[in-house]
Motif scaffolding. Structure first.
Motif, PDB file in Angstrom:
ATOM      1  N   ARG A   1       0.844  -1.192   0.000  1.00 14.93           N
ATOM      2  CA  ARG A   1       0.000   0.000   0.000  1.00 14.93           C
ATOM      3  C   ARG A   1       0.881   1.244   0.000  1.00 14.93           C
ATOM      4  NH1 ARG A   1      -5.595  -1.041   1.657  1.00 14.93           N
ATOM      5  NH2 ARG A   1      -5.655   1.156   2.166  1.00 14.93           N
ATOM      6  N   SER A   2       0.236   2.389  -0.253  1.00 13.53           N
ATOM      7  CA  SER A   2       0.951   3.659  -0.196  1.00 13.53           C
ATOM      8  C   SER A   2       0.021   4.712   0.385  1.00 13.53           C
ATOM      9  CB  SER A   2       1.424   4.089  -1.591  1.00 13.53           C
ATOM     10  OG  SER A   2       0.349   4.595  -2.345  1.00 13.53           O
ATOM     11  N   SER A   3       0.586   5.854   0.724  1.00 13.85           N
ATOM     12  CA  SER A   3      -0.230   6.944   1.255  1.00 13.85           C
ATOM     13  C   SER A   3      -1.049   7.599   0.151  1.00 13.85           C
ATOM     14  CB  SER A   3       0.655   7.985   1.935  1.00 13.85           C
ATOM     15  OG  SER A   3       1.568   8.536   0.994  1.00 13.85           O
TER      16      SER A   3
ATOM     17  N   ILE B   1      -1.182   8.059  -7.750  1.00 17.80           N
ATOM     18  CA  ILE B   1      -0.769   6.898  -6.977  1.00 17.80           C
ATOM     19  C   ILE B   1      -1.842   6.683  -5.925  1.00 17.80           C
ATOM     20  CG2 ILE B   1       1.043   5.853  -5.570  1.00 17.80           C
ATOM     21  CD1 ILE B   1       1.842   9.034  -7.402  1.00 17.80           C
ATOM     22  N   ASP B   2      -2.566   5.552  -6.014  1.00 18.49           N
ATOM     23  CA  ASP B   2      -3.644   5.348  -5.053  1.00 18.49           C
ATOM     24  C   ASP B   2      -3.152   4.603  -3.810  1.00 18.49           C
ATOM     25  OD1 ASP B   2      -3.664   2.591  -5.553  1.00 18.49           O
ATOM     26  OD2 ASP B   2      -5.551   2.622  -6.657  1.00 18.49           O
ATOM     27  N   ALA B   3      -4.031   4.420  -2.848  1.00 21.68           N
ATOM     28  CA  ALA B   3      -3.674   3.799  -1.571  1.00 21.68           C
ATOM     29  C   ALA B   3      -3.322   2.324  -1.707  1.00 21.68           C
ATOM     30  CB  ALA B   3      -4.814   3.975  -0.573  1.00 21.68           C
ATOM     31  N   PHE B   4      -3.652   1.722  -2.844  1.00 22.18           N
ATOM     32  CA  PHE B   4      -3.356   0.308  -3.049  1.00 22.18           C
ATOM     33  C   PHE B   4      -2.095   0.095  -3.869  1.00 22.18           C
ATOM     34  CE2 PHE B   4      -7.917   0.690  -2.366  1.00 22.18           C
ATOM     35  CZ  PHE B   4      -8.045  -0.111  -1.249  1.00 22.18           C
ATOM     36  N   GLY B   5      -1.311   1.152  -4.043  1.00 25.14           N
ATOM     37  CA  GLY B   5      -0.055   1.053  -4.765  1.00 25.14           C
ATOM     38  C   GLY B   5      -0.202   1.058  -6.275  1.00 25.14           C
TER      39      GLY B   5
END
Length: 146
Positions: A108-110, A127-131
């Motif tokens: 995941r990402s911010s 860039i979404d929260a799921f990478g």
């Protein structure tokens, strides 16, 4: 000889296209950070501001500098706009103490957005929260393997 010159011309054309496109190095760098976070099982953050960029890793709620070869970082021009998950926008020259993007070992990402200048037709990388990474030019979607 004809075959060799065709290969050389083809390779040169690819290099010229790649160097003129500022978006591709960003997508590659985002992929690198995402994979590096998963492989090392570290939370990594990309800090941008004050005309510099750096990557830090999180350990016991503190950020520590991660040594990366400077060739990994994309070249940032002054008119590229970064928008983080909180909706805050910043330019490369702005002063900030918070990371632009955070990558977690889970993949995941911010989340965030990178807005490019007029030369790139107003392209946006999301860039979404799921990478996943979406490139507005060609709706390119990727996760861990841009």
């Amino acid at each position: 000889m004809g075959l060799i010159s065709t290969v050389i011309i083809t390779n040169t054309s690819f290099v010229d296209r790649y160097q003129s496109d500022q978006v591709e190095p960003y997508k590659e760098f985002l992929n690198f950070l995402s994979e590096e976070s998963a492989l090392t099982k570290k939370t990594l953050a990309w800090f941008i501001g004050e005309k510099t960029q750096s990557v830090y890793f999180l350990k016991k709620n503190e950020w520590y500098s991660q040594d990366f070869d400077s060739s990994y970082y994309p070249k940032i021009s002054s008119d590229i706009l970064f928008k983080d998950a909180r909706g805050q926008t910043l330019l490369f020259s702005d002063e900030t103490k918070l990371p632009f993007l955070i990558f977690y070992p889970s993949g995941r990402s911010s989340g965030g957005e990178i807005h490019f200048n007029e030369d790139n037709s107003g392209r946006v990388i999301i860039i979404d929260a799921f990478g996943k990474v979406v490139d507005s030019k060609n709706n390119y979607v990727s996760s861990k393997g841009l």
